[in-house]
Design a protein around this motif. Sequence first.
Motif, PDB file in Angstrom:
ATOM      1  N   LEU A 143       0.854  -1.177   0.000  1.00 30.44           N
ATOM      2  CA  LEU A 143       0.000   0.000   0.000  1.00 30.44           C
ATOM      3  C   LEU A 143       0.895   1.233   0.000  1.00 30.44           C
ATOM      4  O   LEU A 143       1.906   1.261   0.697  1.00 30.44           O
ATOM      5  CB  LEU A 143      -0.846  -0.039   1.267  1.00 30.44           C
ATOM      6  N   GLU A 144       0.517   2.259  -0.751  1.00 32.59           N
ATOM      7  CA  GLU A 144       1.345   3.453  -0.843  1.00 32.59           C
ATOM      8  C   GLU A 144       0.639   4.664  -0.235  1.00 32.59           C
ATOM      9  O   GLU A 144      -0.308   5.185  -0.815  1.00 32.59           O
ATOM     10  CB  GLU A 144       1.689   3.732  -2.307  1.00 32.59           C
ATOM     11  N   PRO A 145       1.089   5.117   0.949  1.00 31.85           N
ATOM     12  CA  PRO A 145       0.523   6.341   1.508  1.00 31.85           C
ATOM     13  C   PRO A 145       0.825   7.524   0.585  1.00 31.85           C
ATOM     14  O   PRO A 145       1.936   7.647   0.071  1.00 31.85           O
ATOM     15  CB  PRO A 145       1.255   6.514   2.846  1.00 31.85           C
ATOM     16  N   MET A 146      -0.176   8.379   0.371  1.00 31.86           N
ATOM     17  CA  MET A 146      -0.034   9.547  -0.501  1.00 31.86           C
ATOM     18  C   MET A 146      -0.757  10.719   0.141  1.00 31.86           C
ATOM     19  O   MET A 146      -1.844  10.537   0.689  1.00 31.86           O
ATOM     20  CB  MET A 146      -0.658   9.289  -1.870  1.00 31.86           C
TER      21      MET A 146
ATOM     22  N   THR B 225       9.822   8.823  -2.192  1.00 28.53           N
ATOM     23  CA  THR B 225      10.385  10.116  -1.800  1.00 28.53           C
ATOM     24  C   THR B 225       9.389  11.248  -2.031  1.00 28.53           C
ATOM     25  O   THR B 225       9.269  12.147  -1.199  1.00 28.53           O
ATOM     26  CB  THR B 225      11.682  10.440  -2.562  1.00 28.53           C
ATOM     27  N   TRP B 226       8.674  11.217  -3.156  1.00 27.99           N
ATOM     28  CA  TRP B 226       7.719  12.288  -3.471  1.00 27.99           C
ATOM     29  C   TRP B 226       6.639  12.364  -2.408  1.00 27.99           C
ATOM     30  O   TRP B 226       6.340  13.431  -1.890  1.00 27.99           O
ATOM     31  CB  TRP B 226       7.095  12.051  -4.857  1.00 27.99           C
TER      32      TRP B 226
ATOM     33  N   GLY C  11       4.017  14.847   1.761  1.00 27.98           N
ATOM     34  CA  GLY C  11       3.175  14.539   2.914  1.00 27.98           C
ATOM     35  C   GLY C  11       3.682  15.152   4.208  1.00 27.98           C
ATOM     36  O   GLY C  11       3.044  15.031   5.249  1.00 27.98           O
ATOM     37  N   GLY C  12       4.864  15.786   4.155  1.00 24.77           N
ATOM     38  CA  GLY C  12       5.390  16.504   5.311  1.00 24.77           C
ATOM     39  C   GLY C  12       6.077  15.648   6.357  1.00 24.77           C
ATOM     40  O   GLY C  12       6.264  16.097   7.490  1.00 24.77           O
TER      41      GLY C  12
END
Length: 133
Positions: free
Chosen positions: A32-35, A64-65, A70-71
Amino acid sequence: EGEGKPLDPARFHDDFDRLATQAGNAGTRVALEPMPMNNLPTIQAGVDFVTAVGNRYGGLTVDTWHVHRGGTSYAEMERILPAEYLFIVELDDADELVVGTLWEDTVNSRRLPGEGVFDVPAFVAAVHRAGYR
């Protein structure tokens, strides 16, 4: 970005757990990719989710993005990432300012590592110290 309908957290948890089990039964894993533009906007939210599910075949992609936008600081990322749930690391770069929406920026304005303002070597060092190999 879906259909704009509210997410049912219990269903999301159960569906991800079921998907991870299916992946494990097929000899693979699901990440899963947190965005910052989805229902898991930070690395902490992603960590909280996959550790609550607790399925060894369901983990995280860390990009990295998404970490930068996302701070999340690299020091915080290193401190909170459980190595056993860190499945994929994605390296890229971007300019300091977001161009358009976050979705437009992530799709259209990414750069190769070293071409933007992200400290990609520090990101790599942080995920390495977190236990990712």
